[in-house]
Design an enzyme around this catalytic site. Structure first.
Site, mmCIF file in Angstrom:
data_model
loop_
_atom_site.group_PDB
_atom_site.id
_atom_site.type_symbol
_atom_site.label_atom_id
_atom_site.label_comp_id
_atom_site.label_asym_id
_atom_site.label_seq_id
_atom_site.Cartn_x
_atom_site.Cartn_y
_atom_site.Cartn_z
ATOM 1 N N GLY A 54 -3.439 3.500 -0.291
ATOM 2 C CA GLY A 54 -3.290 3.860 1.104
ATOM 3 C C GLY A 54 -3.774 2.729 1.985
ATOM 4 N N SER A 55 -3.297 2.674 3.227
ATOM 5 C CA SER A 55 -3.853 1.735 4.200
ATOM 6 C C SER A 55 -5.170 2.292 4.736
ATOM 7 C CB SER A 55 -2.871 1.510 5.347
ATOM 8 O OG SER A 55 -1.755 0.790 4.887
ATOM 9 N N GLY A 56 -5.871 1.482 5.518
ATOM 10 C CA GLY A 56 -7.144 1.909 6.082
ATOM 11 C C GLY A 56 -8.334 1.392 5.294
ATOM 12 N N HIS A 57 -8.059 0.658 4.196
ATOM 13 C CA HIS A 57 -9.135 0.107 3.365
ATOM 14 C C HIS A 57 -9.224 -1.419 3.496
ATOM 15 C CE1 HIS A 57 -9.254 4.054 1.673
ATOM 16 N NE2 HIS A 57 -8.050 3.942 1.133
ATOM 17 N N ASP A 110 -1.619 7.860 -6.045
ATOM 18 C CA ASP A 110 -1.316 6.472 -6.409
ATOM 19 C C ASP A 110 -0.854 6.375 -7.861
ATOM 20 O OD1 ASP A 110 -2.107 4.888 -3.941
ATOM 21 O OD2 ASP A 110 -3.978 5.963 -4.292
ATOM 22 N N HIS A 219 -12.023 7.870 1.391
ATOM 23 C CA HIS A 219 -11.196 8.646 2.312
ATOM 24 C C HIS A 219 -12.025 9.760 2.937
ATOM 25 C CE1 HIS A 219 -8.850 7.231 -1.182
ATOM 26 N NE2 HIS A 219 -8.060 6.778 -0.246
#
Lengths: 331, 331
Positions: A54-57, A110, A219
């Site tokens: 996911g993005s945001g990391h 994932d 998350h």
């Protein structure tokens, strides 16, 4: 929500566009598949390394594409796995005759996307292996996970397999090295505050002013326990103990120590945390041979930090010391 | 206050101790004078470069000590100038036969401490020159400043004079280069949130949930105006216009573009800001030749960002491209 964002649904694509504009000679952005790849990929004489999440990391993983690390990263939307077909298209774009290694932090979404992409790619004759990273000692299963989560320790796997691939190792050897690094890497993190996804516009969970989430997931998943805010020494001590006791790391071990910021904690505090962790480890007879302080695997704007240890041998130390050319120069 | 801190009065010393522990081969921490220096300073054949400032702006300046940048940094407490005698002791420790260049961001307290330290050092026969940096276009005078403030553009001065010194330039030449870089460098920043100094324990100023401070100072000083939170494109447009119009930068100019995070804004948002600023500059006919995205000069945990432009010529481009070996690898 106070963020630099236009339409929240464009957050990831506008970030990737900025990343490519800042690195015109080395990176290529492919908007159709939401991917960032080396401008010179595939390299015919090396195994290609791909990671998604996911993005945001960020900087994981789109900002770790470059010589010596990833050949491509295919992120999903914020905190969402990339679609299978995007992973599949990424593999095709960077497929080399020596094969492709897929790195996947262990989250159910994932895993599914990458396992299906592997099958599709193999059906087209691409040699693919997949490696799951699960360094987070906080909890056994979690909100989005069967088994342990993969977090900041992932960087050591990326770096070691990236270096081995550049040296010309074949797919099985690169995979072996990645498994080995993962097997001696352990992490635990904690949150001082929640994070705010752009599309949600409000904090993902509630955390009182006097409380921290010990063992938080990247998350915002629950950790081991919610406890009172304490002085840094005590909180760092909990992280260090949890990590050390898990492998366990013992007196005489030589290690790499990483203090990773979760996005909202300034670098000054991270060095303070580093110093406390370093001293606590030395007191246990553990020798720190390599040091990493900064943001590696974040959770948007969450204030917090994680501590990672890697037990080093000559092979791993050697691979970690190789050069890498990525947008953020963390190694 | 949610921070990684023990006793707030130990915040700076514990941070510096962590920094030195993480870089045992290259950095030395001298607790008596609160300073970080190159382990191999002074280098007899080069001008030594020293910068100080209040703490809380990390990586500036303690994390930019190393070959190709600073020989030493002498920080004060959070947002406070270093004491004159600490600056003086720093100069003595790194004094080289070729002299010492002092870099000072233009704040009244810092100017006083460094000017007095220069006098004391010269009385002992050390050749010293001082260079003031004032790249912030937001306001003419400010809370702690007569004249413009010095902010993130400082990094380009540090890098250019550090490179020139490594190449063997004499003190006058290094000073000339620094003045030249400062004269073509302009910055403006904005705050989405206030910051919280450890010793205060609460936000330094009030900023409503729907407001931003446009042109904020790095100690939370007021900027040009307080305005409503807007989409990123509009806010970035204000920063870019203010910077471009000031020098001014005009069509055909080749520039370095830096997007600097103020401490609490994640790298993903900074790349989004970079992309928007890049495109707005290209629309104005300005050519971006070098790109910098990350945290350079922060304000503790403040969410926000600044935009810096440097007008490049061959001499400046060449110096910026030289290698530097510092704890944070931003260049």
């Amino acid at each position: 929500m106070k963020k630099f964002v236009n339409d929240p649904k464009d957050y990831v694509s506008e970030m990737l566009e900025g990343l490519a504009l800042a690195n015109p000679d080395t990176l290529k952005y492919v908007p159709e598949y939401n991917l960032i790849m080396r401008a010179d990929a595939p390299q015919e004489n090396k195994v290609s390394i791909v990671q998604g999440s996911g993005s945001g990391h960020e900087p994981a993983h789109v900002m770790t594409v470059g010589k010596g690390m990833l050949d491509a990263a295919c992120p999903g939307d914020v905190f969402s796995a990339p679609p299978t077909d995007f992973v599949y298209e990424t593999v095709k774009l960077v497929a080399s005759p020596k094969g492709v290694l897929l790195l996947v932090n262990n989250y159910t979404g994932d895993r599914m996307a990458f396992e299906m992409a592997q099958e599709l790619s193999e059906a087209e004759g691409v040699a693919v292996r997949t490696l799951f990273i699960d360094d987070d000692v906080a909890v056994q299963d979690s909100t989005y996970t069967v088994g342990r989560r993969g977090v900041a320790g992932n960087f050591f796997v990326m770096k070691a397999v990236g270096a081995a691939a550049e040296r010309g190792a074949d797919l099985d050897e690169v995979h072996r090295i990645g498994e080995k690094v993962n097997s001696v890497t352990r992490t635990m993190g904690m949150a001082l505050t929640a994070c705010t996804p752009p599309a949600k516009g409000s904090p993902l969970f509630d955390l009182p002013d006097d409380a921290v989430e010990m063992g938080v997931g990247i998350h915002g998943e629950p950790g081991r326990k919610r406890e009172k805010l304490q002085p840094a020494d005590a909180m760092v001590g909990e992280l260090v103990s949890a990590v050390v006791d898990d492998l366990p790391y013992t007196s005489g071990d030589g290690v790499a120590l990483m203090v990773n910021g979760l996005g909202g904690t300034p670098i000054g505090e991270l060095y303070l945390v580093y110093g406390r962790a370093h001293k606590q480890l030395v007191e246990r007879g553990i020798e720190i041979r390599r040091s990493y302080v900064g943001e590696y695997c974040t959770s948007l704007d969450m204030a917090g930090a994680s501590v990672t240890l890697v037990r080093l041998d000559d092979e791993i130390s050697d691979l970690l010391a190789d050069p890498a050319e990525i947008p953020i120069r963390v190694f």
